[in-house]
Motif scaffolding. Structure first.
Motif, PDB file in Angstrom:
ATOM      1  N   CYS A  99       0.964  -1.265  -0.014  1.00 24.98           N
ATOM      2  CA  CYS A  99       0.017   0.017   0.017  1.00 24.98           C
ATOM      3  C   CYS A  99       1.066   0.935   0.036  1.00 24.98           C
ATOM      4  CB  CYS A  99      -0.821  -0.012   1.149  1.00 24.98           C
ATOM      5  SG  CYS A  99      -2.289  -0.972   1.195  1.00 24.98           S
ATOM      6  N   ASN A 100       1.967   1.357   0.905  1.00 19.96           N
ATOM      7  CA  ASN A 100       2.810   2.442   0.966  1.00 19.96           C
ATOM      8  C   ASN A 100       3.316   2.580  -0.432  1.00 19.96           C
ATOM      9  OD1 ASN A 100       2.357   3.471   3.326  1.00 19.96           O
ATOM     10  ND2 ASN A 100       3.563   1.788   4.308  1.00 19.96           N
ATOM     11  N   LEU A 101       3.984   1.378  -0.992  1.00 21.82           N
ATOM     12  CA  LEU A 101       4.561   1.533  -2.249  1.00 21.82           C
ATOM     13  C   LEU A 101       3.877   2.068  -3.647  1.00 21.82           C
ATOM     14  CD1 LEU A 101       7.158   0.417  -4.020  1.00 21.82           C
ATOM     15  CD2 LEU A 101       5.954  -1.637  -4.499  1.00 21.82           C
ATOM     16  N   PHE A 102       2.637   1.515  -3.537  1.00 22.89           N
ATOM     17  CA  PHE A 102       1.680   2.027  -4.686  1.00 22.89           C
ATOM     18  C   PHE A 102       1.071   3.570  -4.037  1.00 22.89           C
ATOM     19  CE2 PHE A 102       1.325  -2.682  -5.298  1.00 22.89           C
ATOM     20  CZ  PHE A 102       2.120  -2.611  -6.573  1.00 22.89           C
ATOM     21  N   GLY A 103       1.302   4.019  -2.964  1.00 17.73           N
ATOM     22  CA  GLY A 103       0.872   5.359  -2.558  1.00 17.73           C
ATOM     23  C   GLY A 103      -0.534   5.166  -2.505  1.00 17.73           C
ATOM     24  N   ILE A 104      -1.196   4.106  -1.727  1.00 20.64           N
ATOM     25  CA  ILE A 104      -2.704   4.013  -1.532  1.00 20.64           C
ATOM     26  C   ILE A 104      -2.811   3.606   0.026  1.00 20.64           C
ATOM     27  CG2 ILE A 104      -3.431   3.246  -4.071  1.00 20.64           C
ATOM     28  CD1 ILE A 104      -3.000   0.354  -3.065  1.00 20.64           C
ATOM     29  N   GLN A 105      -2.264   4.337   0.623  1.00 16.22           N
ATOM     30  CA  GLN A 105      -2.406   4.427   2.189  1.00 16.22           C
ATOM     31  C   GLN A 105      -3.768   4.272   2.870  1.00 16.22           C
ATOM     32  OE1 GLN A 105      -0.380   6.553   0.580  1.00 16.22           O
ATOM     33  NE2 GLN A 105       1.729   5.978   1.287  1.00 16.22           N
ATOM     34  N   ALA A 106      -4.555   5.050   1.944  1.00 17.80           N
ATOM     35  CA  ALA A 106      -6.008   4.976   2.538  1.00 17.80           C
ATOM     36  C   ALA A 106      -6.781   3.983   2.294  1.00 17.80           C
ATOM     37  CB  ALA A 106      -6.747   6.153   1.703  1.00 17.80           C
ATOM     38  N   ALA A 107      -6.131   2.840   1.515  1.00 19.68           N
ATOM     39  CA  ALA A 107      -6.895   1.671   1.152  1.00 19.68           C
ATOM     40  C   ALA A 107      -6.008   0.510   1.933  1.00 19.68           C
ATOM     41  CB  ALA A 107      -6.467   1.114  -0.280  1.00 19.68           C
ATOM     42  N   CYS A 108      -5.178   0.888   2.804  1.00 24.15           N
ATOM     43  CA  CYS A 108      -4.538  -0.020   3.751  1.00 24.15           C
ATOM     44  C   CYS A 108      -5.361  -0.698   4.816  1.00 24.15           C
ATOM     45  CB  CYS A 108      -3.526   0.630   4.372  1.00 24.15           C
ATOM     46  SG  CYS A 108      -2.264  -0.285   5.051  1.00 24.15           S
ATOM     47  N   VAL A 109      -6.287  -0.232   5.319  1.00 21.02           N
ATOM     48  CA  VAL A 109      -6.919  -0.872   6.511  1.00 21.02           C
ATOM     49  C   VAL A 109      -7.962  -1.919   5.730  1.00 21.02           C
ATOM     50  CG1 VAL A 109      -8.941  -0.503   8.084  1.00 21.02           C
ATOM     51  CG2 VAL A 109      -6.891   1.277   7.973  1.00 21.02           C
ATOM     52  N   VAL A 110      -8.479  -1.605   4.626  1.00 26.91           N
ATOM     53  CA  VAL A 110      -9.400  -2.456   4.050  1.00 26.91           C
ATOM     54  C   VAL A 110      -8.516  -3.750   3.600  1.00 26.91           C
ATOM     55  CG1 VAL A 110     -10.904  -2.762   1.989  1.00 26.91           C
ATOM     56  CG2 VAL A 110     -11.232  -0.995   3.380  1.00 26.91           C
ATOM     57  N   ALA A 111      -7.341  -3.348   3.106  1.00 26.54           N
ATOM     58  CA  ALA A 111      -6.584  -4.289   2.378  1.00 26.54           C
ATOM     59  C   ALA A 111      -6.177  -5.471   3.654  1.00 26.54           C
ATOM     60  CB  ALA A 111      -5.231  -3.830   1.768  1.00 26.54           C
ATOM     61  N   CYS A 112      -5.662  -4.606   4.664  1.00 29.59           N
ATOM     62  CA  CYS A 112      -5.365  -5.633   5.920  1.00 29.59           C
ATOM     63  C   CYS A 112      -6.305  -6.615   6.278  1.00 29.59           C
ATOM     64  CB  CYS A 112      -4.847  -4.776   6.821  1.00 29.59           C
ATOM     65  SG  CYS A 112      -3.057  -4.367   6.573  1.00 29.59           S
ATOM     66  N   MET A 113      -7.720  -5.926   6.455  1.00 33.87           N
ATOM     67  CA  MET A 113      -8.844  -6.753   6.809  1.00 33.87           C
ATOM     68  C   MET A 113      -9.081  -7.841   5.804  1.00 33.87           C
ATOM     69  SD  MET A 113     -11.294  -3.474   7.933  1.00 33.87           S
ATOM     70  CE  MET A 113     -12.630  -4.197   7.001  1.00 33.87           C
ATOM     71  N   THR A 114      -8.977  -7.610   4.501  1.00 33.70           N
ATOM     72  CA  THR A 114      -9.220  -8.762   3.364  1.00 33.70           C
ATOM     73  C   THR A 114      -8.409  -9.722   3.739  1.00 33.70           C
ATOM     74  OG1 THR A 114     -10.148  -7.112   1.937  1.00 33.70           O
ATOM     75  CG2 THR A 114      -9.667  -9.008   1.048  1.00 33.70           C
ATOM     76  N   VAL A 115      -7.094  -9.410   3.610  1.00 32.33           N
ATOM     77  CA  VAL A 115      -5.875 -10.543   4.013  1.00 32.33           C
ATOM     78  C   VAL A 115      -6.483 -11.481   5.284  1.00 32.33           C
ATOM     79  CG1 VAL A 115      -3.584 -10.819   4.733  1.00 32.33           C
ATOM     80  CG2 VAL A 115      -4.100  -9.330   2.899  1.00 32.33           C
ATOM     81  N   CYS A 116      -6.799 -10.713   6.543  1.00 30.25           N
ATOM     82  CA  CYS A 116      -7.130 -11.465   7.501  1.00 30.25           C
ATOM     83  C   CYS A 116      -8.395 -12.291   7.349  1.00 30.25           C
ATOM     84  CB  CYS A 116      -7.571 -10.775   8.684  1.00 30.25           C
ATOM     85  SG  CYS A 116      -6.148  -9.741   9.437  1.00 30.25           S
ATOM     86  N   LEU A 117      -9.362 -11.877   6.575  1.00 25.02           N
ATOM     87  CA  LEU A 117     -10.410 -12.583   6.263  1.00 25.02           C
ATOM     88  C   LEU A 117     -10.329 -13.805   5.301  1.00 25.02           C
ATOM     89  CD1 LEU A 117     -13.773 -12.220   6.445  1.00 25.02           C
ATOM     90  CD2 LEU A 117     -13.718 -11.268   4.216  1.00 25.02           C
ATOM     91  N   VAL A 118      -9.397 -13.469   4.365  1.00 21.91           N
ATOM     92  CA  VAL A 118      -9.185 -14.590   3.416  1.00 21.91           C
ATOM     93  C   VAL A 118      -8.271 -15.768   4.319  1.00 21.91           C
ATOM     94  CG1 VAL A 118      -7.752 -15.439   1.497  1.00 21.91           C
ATOM     95  CG2 VAL A 118      -8.970 -13.473   1.324  1.00 21.91           C
ATOM     96  N   LEU A 119      -7.521 -15.351   5.266  1.00 25.01           N
ATOM     97  CA  LEU A 119      -6.409 -16.300   5.534  1.00 25.01           C
ATOM     98  C   LEU A 119      -7.052 -16.953   6.992  1.00 25.01           C
ATOM     99  CD1 LEU A 119      -3.033 -14.725   5.376  1.00 25.01           C
ATOM    100  CD2 LEU A 119      -3.873 -16.384   3.848  1.00 25.01           C
ATOM    101  N   LEU A 120      -7.974 -16.502   7.556  1.00 26.74           N
ATOM    102  CA  LEU A 120      -8.599 -16.729   8.876  1.00 26.74           C
ATOM    103  C   LEU A 120      -9.950 -17.470   8.800  1.00 26.74           C
ATOM    104  CD1 LEU A 120      -7.132 -14.136  11.463  1.00 26.74           C
ATOM    105  CD2 LEU A 120      -6.312 -16.344  10.774  1.00 26.74           C
ATOM    106  N   ASN A 121     -10.877 -16.751   7.832  1.00 23.57           N
ATOM    107  CA  ASN A 121     -12.261 -17.335   7.632  1.00 23.57           C
ATOM    108  C   ASN A 121     -12.480 -18.344   6.553  1.00 23.57           C
ATOM    109  OD1 ASN A 121     -12.707 -15.745   9.890  1.00 23.57           O
ATOM    110  ND2 ASN A 121     -13.827 -14.225   8.697  1.00 23.57           N
TER     111      ASN A 121
END
Length: 193
Positions: A99-121
Motif C-alpha cells: 500500500c505504501n509502495l503504490f501510494g494507496i495508504q487510504a486503502a491499507c486498512v481494508v486491504a489488511c482486513m481482507t487478508v485477515c478474512l481470507v487467511l482466517l475465515n
C-alpha cells in the motif's frame, strides 16, 4: 438525504443478491453482507467523496484478496496456530508495504482486513471461490452506492440556495454586539464610569 440514499443502496444490494442466493446456492455461497456494508460505507454526502471511498474500498479489497489468495496458493495454510500467526503477520506487513509502495495508504486498512478474512475465515477447497465472490460483492456495493448517489437528488437541488450560507444574513441580530471602547468614541466625556 444521505440517510435515505444509504438505505436505498443497502436494500438494492440485498435485492440484487436474492437471485444468486436462491438459484446458485448449490454452486456457491453468495450473501449480501459484503455488498450491503460496502454500499453503506461508500455512501457519502458528495459524489466525489463516494467515488474516493469506493475506489479505496475496491482497491484495498482487490489487493488484500489477491495477497491472501497468493498466500493460500503457495500453500502457506497450516493447522499449526503459531505458524498461522507468523504467516498472518508477514502477510499484513507485506500488505502495508505494498500500500505504501503504490501510494494507496487510504486503502491499507481494508486491504489488511481482507487478508485477515481470507487467511482466517475461509477454509476448504472453496476458499478461492469465497475470496473471489467477496471481491465481486465489494465491487457491486461500490457500484450500487455510486449509482444511487448519482440518481437520487441531493439535499440541495442545483440552483437552490444553501441554507447554511444564508443563515447569517437571515438573522442579523445573532451577531454579538460589540461595545465601543472609550478610545474609539471621542464624544464620550467620561471615559471611566
Amino acid at each position: 438525504m444521505r440517510s435515505v440514499k444509504t438505505a436505498v443502496a443497502v436494500a438494492a444490494c440485498y435485492f440484487i443478491s436474492i437471485p444468486f442466493q436462491v438459484y446458485a446456492s448449490d454452486i456457491m455461497t453468495v450473501d449480501a453482507f459484503t455488498a450491503c456494508v460496502t454500499a453503506a460505507i461508500c455512501m457519502q454526502s458528495s459524489m466525489e467523496e463516494s467515488i474516493r471511498l469506493g475506489l479505496y474500498r475496491l482497491v484495498g479489497t482487490l489487493l488484500g484478496g489477491a495477497l491472501g489468495l497468493l498466500v493460500l496458493l503457495v500453500g502457506a495454510q497450516t493447522s499449526l496456530l503459531p505458524v498461522t500467526g507468523l504467516i498472518l503477520g508477514v502477510s499484513i506487513l507485506l500488505c502495508i508495504w505494498l500500500c505504501n509502495l503504490f501510494g494507496i495508504q487510504a486503502a491499507c486498512v481494508v486491504a489488511c482486513m481482507t487478508v485477515c478474512l481470507v487467511l482466517l475465515n475461509y477454509n476448504g477447497e472453496d476458499r478461492y471461490l469465497h475470496t473471489l465472490l467477496r471481491m465481486v460483492e465489494t465491487a457491486v456495493g461500490v457500484v450500487v452506492a455510486l449509482v444511487v448517489n448519482r440518481v437520487l437528488p441531493s439535499r440541495h437541488m442545483p440552483g437552490q440556495a444553501d441554507e447554511a450560507a444564508e443563515a447569517p444574513e437571515a438573522i442579523p441580530e445573532a451577531a454579538p454586539a460589540v461595545e465601543e471602547s472609550p478610545e474609539e468614541n471621542p464624544d464620550d466625556e467620561n471615559p471611566n464610569p
